[in-house]
Enzyme design. Structure first.
Site, short mmCIF file in Angstrom:
data_model
loop_
_atom_site.label_atom_id
_atom_site.label_comp_id
_atom_site.label_asym_id
_atom_site.label_seq_id
_atom_site.Cartn_x
_atom_site.Cartn_y
_atom_site.Cartn_z
N ASN A 10 0.86 -1.19 0.00
CA ASN A 10 0.00 0.00 0.00
C ASN A 10 0.89 1.24 0.00
O ASN A 10 1.50 1.57 1.01
CB ASN A 10 -0.91 -0.01 1.23
N TRP A 11 0.96 1.91 -1.15
CA TRP A 11 1.85 3.07 -1.27
C TRP A 11 1.28 4.33 -0.64
O TRP A 11 1.97 5.34 -0.54
CB TRP A 11 2.13 3.35 -2.76
N GLU A 98 -6.94 4.80 8.05
CA GLU A 98 -6.67 6.20 7.74
C GLU A 98 -7.88 6.85 7.07
O GLU A 98 -8.16 8.03 7.29
CB GLU A 98 -5.41 6.31 6.87
N GLU A 168 -5.20 -4.80 10.83
CA GLU A 168 -4.20 -3.75 11.03
C GLU A 168 -4.50 -2.99 12.32
O GLU A 168 -5.32 -2.07 12.32
CB GLU A 168 -4.22 -2.77 9.86
N GLY A 174 2.51 2.60 10.87
CA GLY A 174 3.43 3.71 10.69
C GLY A 174 4.13 4.17 11.95
O GLY A 174 4.79 5.21 11.97
N SER A 213 3.43 -1.80 10.31
CA SER A 213 4.88 -1.77 10.43
C SER A 213 5.53 -3.11 10.06
O SER A 213 6.50 -3.55 10.69
CB SER A 213 5.31 -1.33 11.84
N GLY A 234 3.02 -1.28 4.31
CA GLY A 234 2.98 0.15 4.05
C GLY A 234 4.33 0.68 3.59
O GLY A 234 4.76 0.46 2.46
N GLY A 235 5.02 1.39 4.47
CA GLY A 235 6.26 2.08 4.11
C GLY A 235 7.32 1.20 3.47
O GLY A 235 8.02 1.62 2.55
#
Length: 251
Positions: A10-11, A98, A168, A174, A213, A234-235
């Site tokens: 997921n960008w 989010e 999640e 994050g 994370s 994610g990141g």
């Protein structure tokens, strides 16, 4: 039963068009590179067409980060499932925390999106998860079960089998904090039990992911849990080399 692992990146709101193309060039996945793992990238809408072209013939599938529940209409700023299918999307993230927080998405609107995605042949990646306060108060299990039940309401057993659920925990997204593999595994088991109560044996076929994370250092331990079938990353999915390593570790 054996469930094929799924690793989805997921960008979020990262990467320009040029950066997306550069990622695809560096990532360079062959058509049969990971026959035992499904790999999905969910970029911003603006990069979908470019990635469709750059990843054509590769082992990577495309997904979107959201969609609207109507097929078309006067809904400024929204994207339909049909528009996503035209760009070769196979998956769509629905109900990410989010969006629940910043866009004020409700369980009801999320359920509409799940129904709409399935009706158009897209696989929803339904996100559920509790915040830190709910976990500390011992309410996490009941809260997450409620999210699952409300999102999947009025679906047939067959339709439920076409949904992927991503657990999640909000406090781990994050933040660098990760639920222990045992905590994550127990919640994913509880999600599967919830689905079994709604749809019977289909629950054993459903893929349940962990997100929060996830990185190359913790993915292998998470995947050892029998009820975790992959990850929503994610990141770490923004870096081609690290995302590759996560896929390798998940195997």
């Amino acid at each position: 039963m054996e469930r094929k692992p799924l690793i989805a990146g997921n960008w979020k709101m990262y990467k320009t068009l040029a950066e997306a193309r550069e990622f695809a060039k560096e990532f360079a996945a062959g058509p049969n590179e990971w026959p035992d793992v499904d790999v999905v990238i969910c970029p911003p809408y603006t990069a979908l067409a470019a990635l469709q072209e750059a990843l054509e013939g590769s082992a990577v599938m495309l997904g979107a980060q959201d969609m609207f529940h109507e097929k078309q209409g006067a809904y400024t700023g929204e994207i339909s499932a049909g528009m996503l299918k035209e760009l070769s999307c196979r998956f769509v993230i629905i109900g990410h925390s989010e969006r629940r927080e910043h866009i004020r998405e409700t369980d009801e609107s999320i359920s509409l999106k799940v129904h709409a995605a399935l009706s158009q042949g897209l696989t929803p990646i339904l996100c559920v998860g509790e915040n830190l306060k709910q976990r500390e108060q011992g309410k996490a299990l009941g809260f997450v079960r409620g999210q699952v039940e409300k999102a999947l309401v009025d679906l047939s057993s067959t339709e439920m089998g076409g949904v992927v659920i991503a657990y999640e925990p909000i406090w781990a997204i994050g933040t660098g904090k990760t639920a222990t593999s045992e905590e994550a595994g127990k919640m994913c088991q509880a999600i599967r039990t919830t689905v079994a109560g709604m749809a019977g044996g289909v629950a054993q076929e459903m893929r349940i992911l962990y997100g929060g994370s996830v990185n190359k250092g913790n993915i292998a331990e998470l995947m050892r849990e029998s009820h975790i079938d992959g990850a929503l990353v994610g990141g770490a999915s923004l870096k081609a080399a690290e995302f590759r390593e996560i896929i390798q570790q998940a195997r």
